[in-house]
Write a protein that holds these residues in place. Structure first.
Motif, PDB file in Angstrom:
ATOM      1  N   UNK A  76       0.800  -1.128   0.103  1.00  0.00           N
ATOM      2  CA  UNK A  76      -0.083  -0.048  -0.127  1.00  0.00           C
ATOM      3  C   UNK A  76       0.921   1.247   0.047  1.00  0.00           C
ATOM      4  N   UNK A  77       0.690   2.218  -1.002  1.00  0.00           N
ATOM      5  CA  UNK A  77       1.580   3.211  -0.939  1.00  0.00           C
ATOM      6  C   UNK A  77       1.134   4.411   0.200  1.00  0.00           C
ATOM      7  N   UNK A  78       1.941   5.134   0.219  1.00  0.00           N
ATOM      8  CA  UNK A  78       1.736   6.475   1.110  1.00  0.00           C
ATOM      9  C   UNK A  78       1.446   7.472   0.379  1.00  0.00           C
ATOM     10  N   UNK A  79       0.202   7.978   0.416  1.00  0.00           N
ATOM     11  CA  UNK A  79      -0.394   9.069  -0.140  1.00  0.00           C
ATOM     12  C   UNK A  79       0.049  10.459   0.030  1.00  0.00           C
ATOM     13  N   UNK A  80       0.468  11.095  -0.947  1.00  0.00           N
ATOM     14  CA  UNK A  80       1.183  12.530  -0.585  1.00  0.00           C
ATOM     15  C   UNK A  80       0.219  13.392  -1.530  1.00  0.00           C
ATOM     16  N   UNK A  81      -0.323  14.657  -1.026  1.00  0.00           N
ATOM     17  CA  UNK A  81      -0.916  15.512  -1.901  1.00  0.00           C
ATOM     18  C   UNK A  81      -0.054  16.517  -2.348  1.00  0.00           C
ATOM     19  N   UNK A  82      -0.355  16.472  -4.002  1.00  0.00           N
ATOM     20  CA  UNK A  82       0.592  17.187  -4.769  1.00  0.00           C
ATOM     21  C   UNK A  82      -0.356  18.561  -5.336  1.00  0.00           C
ATOM     22  N   UNK A  83      -0.052  19.550  -4.982  1.00  0.00           N
ATOM     23  CA  UNK A  83      -0.461  20.891  -5.316  1.00  0.00           C
ATOM     24  C   UNK A  83      -0.025  21.610  -6.162  1.00  0.00           C
ATOM     25  N   UNK A  84       1.039  21.124  -6.960  1.00  0.00           N
ATOM     26  CA  UNK A  84       1.711  21.803  -8.097  1.00  0.00           C
ATOM     27  C   UNK A  84       0.845  21.995  -9.388  1.00  0.00           C
ATOM     28  N   UNK A  85      -0.254  21.178  -9.600  1.00  0.00           N
ATOM     29  CA  UNK A  85      -0.852  21.607 -10.819  1.00  0.00           C
ATOM     30  C   UNK A  85      -2.232  22.452 -10.643  1.00  0.00           C
ATOM     31  N   UNK A  86      -3.143  22.542 -11.551  1.00  0.00           N
ATOM     32  CA  UNK A  86      -4.286  23.392 -11.347  1.00  0.00           C
ATOM     33  C   UNK A  86      -5.485  22.886 -10.206  1.00  0.00           C
ATOM     34  N   UNK A  87      -5.171  21.581  -9.862  1.00  0.00           N
ATOM     35  CA  UNK A  87      -5.868  21.089  -8.819  1.00  0.00           C
ATOM     36  C   UNK A  87      -5.230  20.274  -7.933  1.00  0.00           C
ATOM     37  N   UNK A  88      -5.401  19.851  -6.861  1.00  0.00           N
ATOM     38  CA  UNK A  88      -4.684  18.899  -6.065  1.00  0.00           C
ATOM     39  C   UNK A  88      -5.092  17.354  -6.383  1.00  0.00           C
ATOM     40  N   UNK A  89      -3.699  16.747  -6.561  1.00  0.00           N
ATOM     41  CA  UNK A  89      -4.001  15.463  -7.053  1.00  0.00           C
ATOM     42  C   UNK A  89      -3.011  14.572  -6.045  1.00  0.00           C
ATOM     43  N   UNK A  90      -3.083  13.197  -5.915  1.00  0.00           N
ATOM     44  CA  UNK A  90      -2.466  12.371  -4.898  1.00  0.00           C
ATOM     45  C   UNK A  90      -1.085  11.821  -5.752  1.00  0.00           C
ATOM     46  N   UNK A  91      -0.066  11.492  -5.330  1.00  0.00           N
ATOM     47  CA  UNK A  91       1.142  10.866  -5.609  1.00  0.00           C
ATOM     48  C   UNK A  91       1.374   9.782  -4.516  1.00  0.00           C
ATOM     49  N   UNK A  92       2.024   8.750  -4.836  1.00  0.00           N
ATOM     50  CA  UNK A  92       2.149   7.765  -3.954  1.00  0.00           C
ATOM     51  C   UNK A  92       3.562   7.509  -3.553  1.00  0.00           C
ATOM     52  N   UNK A  93       4.114   7.288  -2.615  1.00  0.00           N
ATOM     53  CA  UNK A  93       5.595   6.679  -2.271  1.00  0.00           C
ATOM     54  C   UNK A  93       5.599   5.360  -1.650  1.00  0.00           C
ATOM     55  N   UNK A  94       6.524   4.787  -1.666  1.00  0.00           N
ATOM     56  CA  UNK A  94       6.566   3.322  -0.910  1.00  0.00           C
ATOM     57  C   UNK A  94       7.971   3.481  -0.110  1.00  0.00           C
ATOM     58  N   UNK A  95       7.794   2.789   1.116  1.00  0.00           N
ATOM     59  CA  UNK A  95       8.942   2.634   1.861  1.00  0.00           C
ATOM     60  C   UNK A  95       9.802   1.449   1.581  1.00  0.00           C
ATOM     61  N   UNK A  96      11.101   1.607   1.864  1.00  0.00           N
ATOM     62  CA  UNK A  96      11.863   0.568   1.313  1.00  0.00           C
ATOM     63  C   UNK A  96      11.510  -0.877   2.008  1.00  0.00           C
ATOM     64  N   UNK A  97      10.907  -0.826   3.123  1.00  0.00           N
ATOM     65  CA  UNK A  97      10.231  -2.183   3.362  1.00  0.00           C
ATOM     66  C   UNK A  97       9.102  -2.832   2.537  1.00  0.00           C
ATOM     67  N   UNK A  98       8.588  -2.215   1.543  1.00  0.00           N
ATOM     68  CA  UNK A  98       7.721  -2.414   0.493  1.00  0.00           C
ATOM     69  C   UNK A  98       8.434  -2.971  -0.625  1.00  0.00           C
ATOM     70  N   UNK A  99       9.620  -2.976  -0.766  1.00  0.00           N
ATOM     71  CA  UNK A  99      10.558  -3.379  -2.029  1.00  0.00           C
ATOM     72  C   UNK A  99      11.175  -4.632  -1.593  1.00  0.00           C
TER      73      UNK A  99
END
Length: 143
Positions: A76-99
């Protein structure tokens, strides 16, 4: 019903409120934030809220392409809010323990303060900042 981006934004606000209410919560957050120092504060809050034990986070592509690791199925990815565009969107990161590793995969170097480093660090703090003492945390506080 709020969007997912709004849900995670509210989550960050709740966590920030919890942090200022308890010194134990604040120090636990600082432990996580210290490991993830390359992320901005608002993203550190979200990582802490979802995975306080995270040690090294990156996006899917970085793990696969640059590090030669794979993200385990079902992680399960860790959701981060990306405000760089015209509307907020989510991007996901994964911990090394997920790899997992492959033949030529790389493992990130995770720095840790070891006992053998305490004396040289303490001496440097005394030399550069004029703060002496046997207790490294107290020296750091005085700096």
């Amino acid at each position: 019903m709020p969007s997912k981006a709004e849900f995670y934004r509210q989550m960050a606000e709740q966590v920030s409120t919890q942090l200022v209410g308890s010194w134990k919560e604040w120090t636990a957050f600082l432990t996580t934030a210290a490991r993830l120092y390359k992320y901005p504060f608002h993203e550190q809050l979200l990582i802490y809220a979802q995975r306080p034990d995270a040690t090294a986070c990156a996006e899917y592509g970085l793990w696969n392409d640059k590090m030669g690791r794979y993200v385990r199925r079902g992680s399960k990815g860790i959701a981060l809010v990306d405000d760089s565009g015209d509307r907020p969107r989510l991007r996901y990161v994964f911990d090394i323990s997920d790899t997992g590793t492959r033949d030529h995969s790389r493992t990130p170097w995770l720095w840790q303060m070891e006992e053998r480093h305490k004396e040289p660090v303490s001496a440097m703090l005394e030399r550069n900042y004029g703060v002496s003492g046997d207790d490294l945390p107290q020296q750091l506080e005085r700096v």
